[in-house]
Motif scaffolding. Structure first.
Motif, PDB file in Angstrom:
ATOM      1  N   GLY A 240      -2.668   5.250  -0.831  1.00 41.38           N
ATOM      2  CA  GLY A 240      -1.861   4.150  -0.308  1.00 41.38           C
ATOM      3  C   GLY A 240      -1.529   4.326   1.158  1.00 41.38           C
ATOM      4  O   GLY A 240      -1.562   3.364   1.936  1.00 41.38           O
TER       5      GLY A 240
ATOM      6  N   SER B 133       0.830  -1.205   0.000  1.00 42.02           N
ATOM      7  CA  SER B 133       0.000   0.000   0.000  1.00 42.02           C
ATOM      8  C   SER B 133       0.865   1.256   0.000  1.00 42.02           C
ATOM      9  O   SER B 133       0.596   2.217  -0.726  1.00 42.02           O
ATOM     10  CB  SER B 133      -0.929   0.013   1.219  1.00 42.02           C
ATOM     11  OG  SER B 133      -1.837  -1.058   1.184  1.00 42.02           O
TER      12      SER B 133
ATOM     13  N   SER C  93      -5.368  -0.067  -3.138  1.00 40.39           N
ATOM     14  CA  SER C  93      -5.129   1.378  -3.213  1.00 40.39           C
ATOM     15  C   SER C  93      -5.412   1.920  -4.611  1.00 40.39           C
ATOM     16  O   SER C  93      -6.026   2.981  -4.765  1.00 40.39           O
ATOM     17  CB  SER C  93      -3.680   1.694  -2.818  1.00 40.39           C
ATOM     18  OG  SER C  93      -3.394   1.247  -1.513  1.00 40.39           O
TER      19      SER C  93
END
Length: 414
Positions: free
Chosen positions: A341, A56, A111
């Motif tokens: 993210g 992420s 994400s």
């Protein structure tokens, strides 16, 4: 063409949810086959979470090099191979490696897809997409249970989910040109404050994401949201059995109703977003969840605990998708790519760390603290959300009268 493309995104969210609940469903049998302790599931769970957090955090950099469709394809392929590896895994060492791959496959695509939907689609699609993630997370244990209750075992359950993932890989590969075509034709969704959005898009290019005012507050909100959500899922049954004196089977059914309340909340939110703004839905959801937590903790008739649990789930429903969808509005389209993210990483961190910490404290005291802790998390989220709303309100006023506005200092520099 637009409808087919949207169907692909919805299918991607279903397959994103499919592997998330497999380990918990299969582990009571898996740990016996590997001759390891029941608690070792925690190691695998943390390994998956670690891979997801790392993936992420790197998603912003990856998105600069690859398109969303390519990331979705590669992540789905990595997830499919990891799940197939579970079928063949000969030892616990292999399971740890595969768990890491599973986490790495989940983080970037989560994400990337959330950023894409927040940028190009209205809020109702974000709510419904997360509702479809819930469909996938619900179907995973059902598929696994079907194999484990018959002549076959957990390995066949994993390989079945792997084949579903491979089928999705084929669909994504075939429709990859469609992603490119739609991206070139789609325009960015302009949120409520068009003038603010245009200014943010211009000035966010020169600002570092973590220096933007409101980012830390937002990340804390994501941390405590996921911590609250997963704490109820992990410790809710224990609380109901220990404190409310319910039978274990009944308590488990009640926890499933909590999850059902959350799914229903997201489904309803998809319709409500046509008339109500995201920040109002977040505020309303937090207030409903707080009322639910109060009903859950008070020494009232057992039906009040049931209603409280449902209200917590219902209130949590709109919070996560609405906060994700508001990311471009809060921080601009350019910075939202990386911050999406960061937000996912904060959420996974809360999901990984806060429930075990709560469990450790409960072991030293009593599980009766569960609703009090959840209520405190909700209050922290409510305060953080309202603070972010005030920042946005001041920013709207200031940006409209300033040509050189700094997001870092929230001041006009001209």
């Amino acid at each position: 063409m637009a409808t087919l493309f949207l169907v692909m995104i919805y299918l991607s969210f279903i397959t994103l949810g499919l592997p998330d609940s497999l380990l918990g469903a299969a582990w009571p049998t898996m740990h016996k086959d590997f001759d390891t302790s029941l608690s070792f599931a925690g190691v695998l769970s943390i390994t998956i979470a670690y891979g997801t957090i790392m993936s992420s955090l790197a998603s912003g950099t990856i998105l600069k090099r690859l398109a969303t469709g390519q990331i979705t394809l590669l992540s789905c392929l990595l997830t499919a191979f990891a799940l197939l590896g579970f079928y063949y895994a000969p030892s616990m060492i292999w399971l740890i490696v595969l768990a890491l791959l599973l986490g790495l496959g989940a983080g970037s695509v989560d994400s990337a897809l959330n950023h894409y939907v927040a940028k190009h689609y209205k809020a109702h699609h974000m709510s419904w997409l997360h509702c479809f993630w819930g469909v996938g997370a619900t179907l995973g244990p059902i598929i696994m249970a079907a194999f484990m209750s018959g002549q076959q075992g957990w390995r066949e359950g994993y390989v079945t989910i792997a084949f579903i993932q491979f089928a999705m890989v084929v669909l994504l590969f075939i429709t990859l040109p469609l992603w490119k075509r739609m991206t070139s034709h789609q325009t960015t969704v302009i949120h409520e404050d068009k003038e603010l959005q245009n200014n943010l898009d211009h000035i966010s290019l020169i600002e570092k994401p973590m220096q933007l005012k409101g980012v830390k507050i937002t990340l804390i909100t994501f941390l405590f949201y996921s911590g609250a959500e997963s704490s109820v899922i992990l410790w809710g049954s224990t609380y109901l059995v220990t404190i409310k004196e319910l039978e274990a089977v009944v308590a488990a059914q009640w926890i499933s109703m909590y999850y059902g309340g959350m799914t229903i909340g997201r489904f309803i939110t998809g319709f409500v977003t046509y008339k109500v703004s995201n920040h109002m839905l977040i505020r309303s959801g937090l207030i409903i969840a707080l009322v639910g937590a109060l009903l859950f903790m008070l020494p009232l008739p057992i039906i009040c605990s049931f209603i409280g649990l449902m209200l917590i789930g219902l209130g949590f429903g709109p919070i996560y998708p609405c906060m994700l969808h508001d990311t471009p509005k809060r921080f601009g389209n350019d910075q939202s790519q990386k911050l999406m993210g960061y937000q996912m990483a904060a959420a996974y961190t809360g999901n990984t760390l806060l429930p075990p910490v709560l469990g450790w404290i409960a072991a030293q005291t009593s599980i009766i603290i569960l609703p009090f802790v959840v209520a405190s998390y909700i209050i922290i989220m409510l305060l953080g959300s309202e603070r972010m709303n005030r920042i946005l309100k001041m920013r709207i006023t200031d940006v409209s009268t300033c040509k050189h506005y700094s997001l870092k200092s929230e001041k006009c520099t001209q």
